[in-house]
Motif scaffolding. Structure first.
Motif, PDB file in Angstrom:
ATOM      1  N   PRO A 227       0.859  -1.074   0.177  1.00 43.47           N
ATOM      2  CA  PRO A 227       0.270  -0.025   0.041  1.00 43.47           C
ATOM      3  C   PRO A 227       0.642   1.361  -0.151  1.00 43.47           C
ATOM      4  CG  PRO A 227      -0.041  -0.805   2.093  1.00 43.47           C
ATOM      5  CD  PRO A 227       1.023  -1.548   1.226  1.00 43.47           C
ATOM      6  N   GLU A 228       2.475   0.830   0.417  1.00 45.61           N
ATOM      7  CA  GLU A 228       3.315   2.740   0.435  1.00 45.61           C
ATOM      8  C   GLU A 228       3.233   2.808  -1.408  1.00 45.61           C
ATOM      9  OE1 GLU A 228       6.144  -1.181   0.540  1.00 45.61           O
ATOM     10  OE2 GLU A 228       4.337  -0.523   1.649  1.00 45.61           O
ATOM     11  N   LEU A 229       2.925   2.100  -1.878  1.00 46.30           N
ATOM     12  CA  LEU A 229       3.049   2.027  -3.806  1.00 46.30           C
ATOM     13  C   LEU A 229       1.972   3.416  -3.508  1.00 46.30           C
ATOM     14  CD1 LEU A 229       3.428  -1.142  -5.475  1.00 46.30           C
ATOM     15  CD2 LEU A 229       4.854   0.702  -5.043  1.00 46.30           C
ATOM     16  N   TRP A 230       1.088   3.021  -3.656  1.00 45.79           N
ATOM     17  CA  TRP A 230      -0.348   3.770  -3.286  1.00 45.79           C
ATOM     18  C   TRP A 230      -0.481   5.373  -3.225  1.00 45.79           C
ATOM     19  CZ3 TRP A 230      -4.811   0.566  -1.108  1.00 45.79           C
ATOM     20  CH2 TRP A 230      -5.074   0.036  -1.498  1.00 45.79           C
ATOM     21  N   GLU A 231       0.494   5.558  -1.613  1.00 47.25           N
ATOM     22  CA  GLU A 231       1.188   6.870  -1.165  1.00 47.25           C
ATOM     23  C   GLU A 231       2.265   7.654  -2.194  1.00 47.25           C
ATOM     24  OE1 GLU A 231       1.427  10.780   0.764  1.00 47.25           O
ATOM     25  OE2 GLU A 231      -0.054   9.542   0.634  1.00 47.25           O
ATOM     26  N   ARG A 232       3.366   6.629  -2.227  1.00 51.98           N
ATOM     27  CA  ARG A 232       4.271   7.064  -3.377  1.00 51.98           C
ATOM     28  C   ARG A 232       4.006   7.614  -4.398  1.00 51.98           C
ATOM     29  NH1 ARG A 232       8.782   2.312  -4.041  1.00 51.98           N
ATOM     30  NH2 ARG A 232       8.141   2.584  -1.976  1.00 51.98           N
ATOM     31  N   TYR A 233       3.226   7.013  -4.980  1.00 49.50           N
ATOM     32  CA  TYR A 233       2.722   7.147  -7.090  1.00 49.50           C
ATOM     33  C   TYR A 233       1.692   8.053  -7.006  1.00 49.50           C
ATOM     34  CZ  TYR A 233       6.882   4.222  -7.794  1.00 49.50           C
ATOM     35  OH  TYR A 233       8.034   3.838  -7.025  1.00 49.50           O
ATOM     36  N   LEU A 234       0.364   7.903  -6.417  1.00 47.24           N
ATOM     37  CA  LEU A 234      -0.413   8.404  -6.956  1.00 47.24           C
ATOM     38  C   LEU A 234      -1.027   9.255  -5.304  1.00 47.24           C
ATOM     39  CD1 LEU A 234      -3.253   5.139  -7.192  1.00 47.24           C
ATOM     40  CD2 LEU A 234      -1.838   6.647  -8.962  1.00 47.24           C
ATOM     41  N   GLY A 235      -0.405   9.590  -4.233  1.00 43.63           N
ATOM     42  CA  GLY A 235      -0.366  10.623  -3.512  1.00 43.63           C
ATOM     43  C   GLY A 235      -2.162  10.310  -2.464  1.00 43.63           C
ATOM     44  N   VAL A 236      -2.581   8.764  -1.951  1.00 46.90           N
ATOM     45  CA  VAL A 236      -3.666   8.669  -1.952  1.00 46.90           C
ATOM     46  C   VAL A 236      -3.136   7.692  -0.423  1.00 46.90           C
ATOM     47  CG1 VAL A 236      -4.774   8.599  -4.265  1.00 46.90           C
ATOM     48  CG2 VAL A 236      -4.062   6.142  -2.977  1.00 46.90           C
TER      49      VAL A 236
END
Length: 236
Positions: A227-236
């Motif tokens: 889920p850290e990918l969501w923040e890193r690449y989408l900011g969600v």
């Protein structure tokens, strides 16, 4: 499962401004895939290169095993690539029915091709509005029409740029339902959108784009596990 569309080390941009820096992506036959990233990262630029609207400075784009970078847009579309563009771009002065019939074809050689009646069954609202002009439709109805028009070409691959941007939650739900149906029927789809939870219910695989590069791709399980990918690449 063979690759339907493959993008390898693609570099391109606008004038002197480079946007893509070695973009890589693959979509397989019968697969629903996504291209994810913040605004301005290169999603639409990637699509423009795929459809021949931007030249490939380097790298390759292959569709059905053939190089398509450098080919004219019309020829690429006739091979069985269909785009539902951001902003929909339906014909405002044609009726719903006329919009649907404008580019009707069977570009994939589909044994059970999309017809007007099948599109009306998929989107009953379009049948209700069949005689209305394109500019008399709501934004959500225009998006239904844009999807229906693309399906009427019977494409090998259906691409949706900002699939549910600017439409009501009710019609957004309808669009997701339809995309799920298309996936179940074996239609290959590439979706660009920001609603990650819905995309994960529809798509098999996902690819992120960040500053014109493809830093990560994987299936639903892999994305759910990070889920850290969501923040890193989408900011969600």
């Amino acid at each position: 499962m063979s690759a339907l569309l493959s993008i390898e080390n693609l570099e391109t941009g606008y004038g002197p401004s480079q946007v893509l820096f070695g973009m890589n992506m693959e979509i397989r036959e019968g697969e629903a895939a996504t291209l994810l990233g913040r605004n301005g990262m290169g999603k639409t630029t990637t699509l423009r290169a795929v459809f021949g609207q931007l030249p490939a400075w380097s790298g390759e784009i292959r569709f059905l095993g053939e190089r398509i970078d450098g080919r004219p847009t019309e020829q690429i579309a006739q091979m069985g690539l269909a785009l539902v563009p951001e902003g929909r771009q339906i014909f405002p002065n044609l009726s719903v029915k006329e919009n649907l019939l404008a580019f009707a074809a069977n570009r994939s050689g589909n044994r059970d091709p999309w017809t007007l009646d099948k599109i009306y069954h998929l989107f009953p609202r379009l049948e209700e509005r069949a005689q209305n002009m394109g500019n008399q439709l709501s934004g959500g109805e225009q998006q239904m029409l844009a999807i229906g028009r693309a399906l009427m070409t019977n494409p090998h691959l259906l691409i949706l740029d900002e699939a549910t941007e600017g439409i009501s939650p009710l019609i957004r739900k309808e669009i997701w339902r339809v995309l799920g149906q298309l996936k179940q029927a074996g239609q290959a789809i590439l979706v660009i959108d920001k609603y990650l939870a819905e995309l994960m219910r529809v798509a098999d695989r996902h690819a992120f784009i960040e500053k014109g590069r493809s830093p990560w791709s994987g299936d639903n399980a892999a994305l759910a596990a990070e889920p850290e990918l969501w923040e890193r690449y989408l900011g969600v």
